[in-house]
Structure formats: C-alpha cells, structure tokens
Scaffold this motif. Structure first.
Motif, PDB file in Angstrom:
ATOM      1  N   GLU A  83     -12.312  13.191   6.537  1.00 51.74           N
ATOM      2  CA  GLU A  83     -12.093  13.511   7.818  1.00 51.74           C
ATOM      3  C   GLU A  83     -11.606  12.483   8.447  1.00 51.74           C
ATOM      4  N   ALA A  84     -11.284  11.283   7.939  1.00 48.96           N
ATOM      5  CA  ALA A  84     -10.469  10.016   8.617  1.00 48.96           C
ATOM      6  C   ALA A  84      -9.201  10.429   8.402  1.00 48.96           C
ATOM      7  N   ASP A  85      -8.438  10.065   9.488  1.00 46.31           N
ATOM      8  CA  ASP A  85      -6.983  10.575   9.418  1.00 46.31           C
ATOM      9  C   ASP A  85      -6.233   9.353   8.930  1.00 46.31           C
ATOM     10  N   TYR A  86      -4.878   9.560   8.875  1.00 44.41           N
ATOM     11  CA  TYR A  86      -3.956   8.351   8.451  1.00 44.41           C
ATOM     12  C   TYR A  86      -3.058   8.255   9.656  1.00 44.41           C
ATOM     13  N   THR A  87      -2.705   7.020   9.902  1.00 46.37           N
ATOM     14  CA  THR A  87      -1.916   6.391  11.142  1.00 46.37           C
ATOM     15  C   THR A  87      -0.841   5.598  10.590  1.00 46.37           C
ATOM     16  N   MET A  88       0.334   5.608  11.533  1.00 50.48           N
ATOM     17  CA  MET A  88       1.348   4.573  11.219  1.00 50.48           C
ATOM     18  C   MET A  88       0.878   3.243  11.912  1.00 50.48           C
ATOM     19  N   ILE A  89       0.644   2.253  11.072  1.00 56.02           N
ATOM     20  CA  ILE A  89       0.359   0.849  11.860  1.00 56.02           C
ATOM     21  C   ILE A  89       1.661   0.137  11.995  1.00 56.02           C
ATOM     22  N   HIS A  90       1.840  -0.522  13.341  1.00 57.06           N
ATOM     23  CA  HIS A  90       3.189  -1.206  13.508  1.00 57.06           C
ATOM     24  C   HIS A  90       2.791  -2.534  13.754  1.00 57.06           C
ATOM     25  N   PHE A  91       3.176  -3.420  12.626  1.00 56.06           N
ATOM     26  CA  PHE A  91       2.920  -4.854  12.518  1.00 56.06           C
ATOM     27  C   PHE A  91       4.210  -5.606  13.065  1.00 56.06           C
TER      28      PHE A  91
END
Length: 417
Positions: A301-309
């Motif tokens: 149930e945990a989703d994936y996200t695009m992380i911007h560094f």
C-alpha cells in the motif's frame, strides 16, 4: 602461428583455473526497486545471520505482468571466490525455485508486484554451513536480475570491538580506528597468522570494508588487533534524511510537492558541510525504513514518489557527484548521478523511491581514477556516530571452506582516545 595461438588459449584457460573469478553483486534493472534483505524484521541492512536464523528477502517489480522470479544460493570463500563445497553440503533442500509469495499493489499510483522470499521454506529447508553467501534472482529467461551478498556465522568465539580516535596525528580529527580482541573460548586455532582472517564493516557498507588484518600478537587465548592506520576508517558525517510518509503534504525535509503521473517531492536544497563545524544529528547510518500513514500493509500500500534532490555547490571539474545511501546498497550507478544546473549553480538529481524515511549523502567519484570519496562534500569528523561490525573467518589446515567463527559490533558513540 597455429602453435602460438594454441599456447595462448591454453595459458588463458590455465589462468582461469588458477585465478577463480571474484563474485560481484549485480545491480537490479530500473523496474526492480526497494530491495530489503535482512533477518527477521530489520529492513534494508546487510544481513549477518547466526547459523540457523531465518532470512527474508523482499523487493518490488514495477510492472503489471506478475513476473516469475527464481532464486539461486551459492557459497563463497573469504575472498568471494567460489568455495569447494558442493551444494548439498551447504544447503538442505533445493534452490533454483520460483518465488511463490507475491502480491499486487493496492490503491497506489505506481503499479507494482511485491515479492517476499523467506528461508527456510518447504523447498529450501536450511543453510548448513557458515561463511559468505550470495543469493541471485533470475527471471523466466534465465537472466540474472540482481544479486546480494550475506554472511552466516557460528557463535564460537567472543569478538570485542572498540572504536578509538585515529592514532595518526595527521588524521586524528577525521578518522576512527577499530581495535579487536578475539577470545577463542578454548577453541584451538592452528597457526592463526595464516588461518584466521578478519572483516570490519562500517555502516553495513561492504564497499569500504577493511579485510584480512592479521593478529598482531596473542595473549593467552586472545588474539589482539591494535593497528595504528590499517584499521582506520574515515569518520564521515551524519547522514542527511527525509521522510514522505504522507505523499499529499510536505513532511520532514520536503519543501513542497506536486502531483503529475506520480507524486513529486522536492527536498530542501542541501549545502556542502565539508568546511563547517561538526553537528550531531541522530541518523540510521545510511539505512532506510518504509513508512506510510493510514496504510495497513506497507508492502503493497505504500506508494512510489519521484524525489528531487539538489545540492548547492560549485561545479567540480574532475569529479562526478552521486546520491549515496543504502537505498541501493551504496551502489554507484547512472540513476544516482547528479547533473549540474549552471543557471542555479547547483547539482540536481531525481530518484523513484517508495514512501519512507531515508538516509542519504552526496559522494564523489574521480573521473580518472574512479576513486570514491564519501567526505568530499559531507566532510570527515572523528565525532561522527558510526556502526561497526567485525567478522572472524577461520580455515583450518586442510579445510575446504572459510568458516565464520565469531561476530562482534560496536558504535562510535563510545569512542575513546
């Protein structure tokens, strides 16, 4: 010419036999994410198991095809060359079996299948020997998807681990030294200078481990290791971190969010800490933990996200900058390489990561030598809190494999002069 060609072929074949290939981990393709390989419930760490303990491997495949994956387990010597044991000697049951336990994601923007392999299971009933192991995951076409190393030890000796400040005056403010005392508990170790080997690991990172230190001297039934420089590690700095357990709102270290095909989380811009004073900041030493609010089953149930560094820094002419942490087993790979934005004068990078709490730092690679420098941007400080693990290997005279006969660990929170 025919005889010369034949001689060259024979020499190459002989060299292959004399110098067995050293095993290297295979990094996963882009569609395989969040590999957590551990014992019991500990996530994301290098698994070092006591003989007989269970082992858990989990990962996600970001496809909608419910792929079939198979696993193969191999035993290795101390130097990661194949051991002389046949499979039936170190494994009870069978490997090269399909991973049966998997579930599809539920109520997420990113579709994925979550795979869960536990050993022992009905097919693979037990791992029988201590030592170095590698598990490799294959697809239906026999192509290796990824592999991970792990270790199994026998609790036969007591291993005392003590972290000291470096004894080298030139690096006393930047390095930490590790002393070992191995109590054999009456175990007879023949010719320990040749038969006993050591491995010291900082923060579960095999890339920077120090191996094969010899005991400096023996005192009764104890082997003593008190080196000045040979057992010294760069102190590094506390890891940076972020948490996005709620993808719909800015959280720890997340400046703002955006929803496109997936949620995008933009982290606050980091700065170089190399020439700044050390500041204690509790971390989990490069590790990560999957977390999400209002979810009953984090695996699916945990989703994936695009992380911007982003990193505010002048452009380095001879080095490349990478996002570095245990989220990919400290691997230097194209996905973690950052690009330089000359207009904003900063490095930028994007990673697709599952919701959770993550540690990371920025490391550099020299373009000519390929040398990794973890402290080029973060700095190195003797005060930094680091975890250390020590493994003791033993191969008796005439033995056919390297056993691991002891394990010890310590934290530099207890560092002393």
């Amino acid at each position: 010419m025919k005889h010369i060609f034949l001689s060259i072929v024979l020499l190459l074949a002989a060299s292959t036999l004399v110098f067995p290939q050293v095993a290297q981990e295979v990094s996963p393709p882009d569609f395989i994410k969040t590999i957590t390989f551990s014992s019991n419930t500990t996530q994301g760490q290098l698994p070092i198991l006591r003989l007989g303990e269970p082992l858990v491997l989990k990962f996600d495949a970001l496809t909608a095809n419910e792929e079939d994956f198979h696993y193969v387990i191999e035993h290795f010597n101390f130097d990661w060359t194949p051991s002389n044991l046949v499979k039936s000697e170190y494994l009870k049951g069978l490997d090269n079996q399909r991973i049966l336990n998997y579930q599809n994601s539920f109520n997420t923007y990113q579709i994925y299948s979550h795979y869960d392999l536990r050993i022992p299971n009905p097919q693979t009933q037990a791992l029988l020997k201590s030592g170095n192991y590698m598990i490799s995951i294959y697809d239906d076409f026999g192509e290796v998807m990824f592999s991970r190393k792990f270790m199994i030890y026998e609790d036969l000796t007591n291993v005392g681990v003590k972290v000291k400040r470096s004894r080298n005056v030139k690096s006393i403010a930047q390095m930490q030294s590790v002393d070992l005392v191995v109590n054999t508990n009456g175990m007879n170790l023949n010719n320990p200078l040749e038969t006993v080997k050591t491995l010291i690991i900082q923060n579960n990172n095999l890339n920077t481990a120090i191996s094969d230190l010899k005991p400096q001297y023996t005192l009764g039934n104890e082997l003593i290791y008190r080196y000045d420089t040979e057992s010294a590690f760069w102190g590094g700095n506390e890891y940076l971190f972020f948490e996005n357990k709620d993808v719909r709102a800015a959280n720890v270290s997340v400046q703002f969010i955006d929803l496109k095909d997936l949620y995008h989380n933009y982290l606050y811009t980091n700065i170089s800490r190399k020439n700044r004073p050390y500041t204690y900041n509790p971390d989990i030493n490069g590790n990560f933990q999957i977390t999400a609010i209002d979810r009953s089953d984090l695996d699916i149930e945990a989703d994936y996200t695009m992380i911007h560094f982003s990193l505010e820094h002048e452009e380095l002419k001879n080095k490349d900058v990478y996002i570095y942490g245990n989220f990919n087993a400290f691997t230097i790979e194209p996905q973690t390489k950052m690009g330089y934005n000359s207009k904003k004068k900063r490095y930028e990078g994007i990673l697709l990561l599952k919701q959770g709490f993550y540690n990371y730092k920025y490391a550099t690679i020299d373009r000519k030598s390929g040398e990794l420098d973890e402290g080029a941007i973060s700095g190195n400080f003797w005060e930094t809190e680091n975890d250390y693990k020590a493994l003791i290997y033993y191969k008796d005279l005439g033995a056919r494999y390297d056993r691991i006969i002891g394990f010890g660990e310590a934290s530099s929170l207890d560092i002393s002069n």
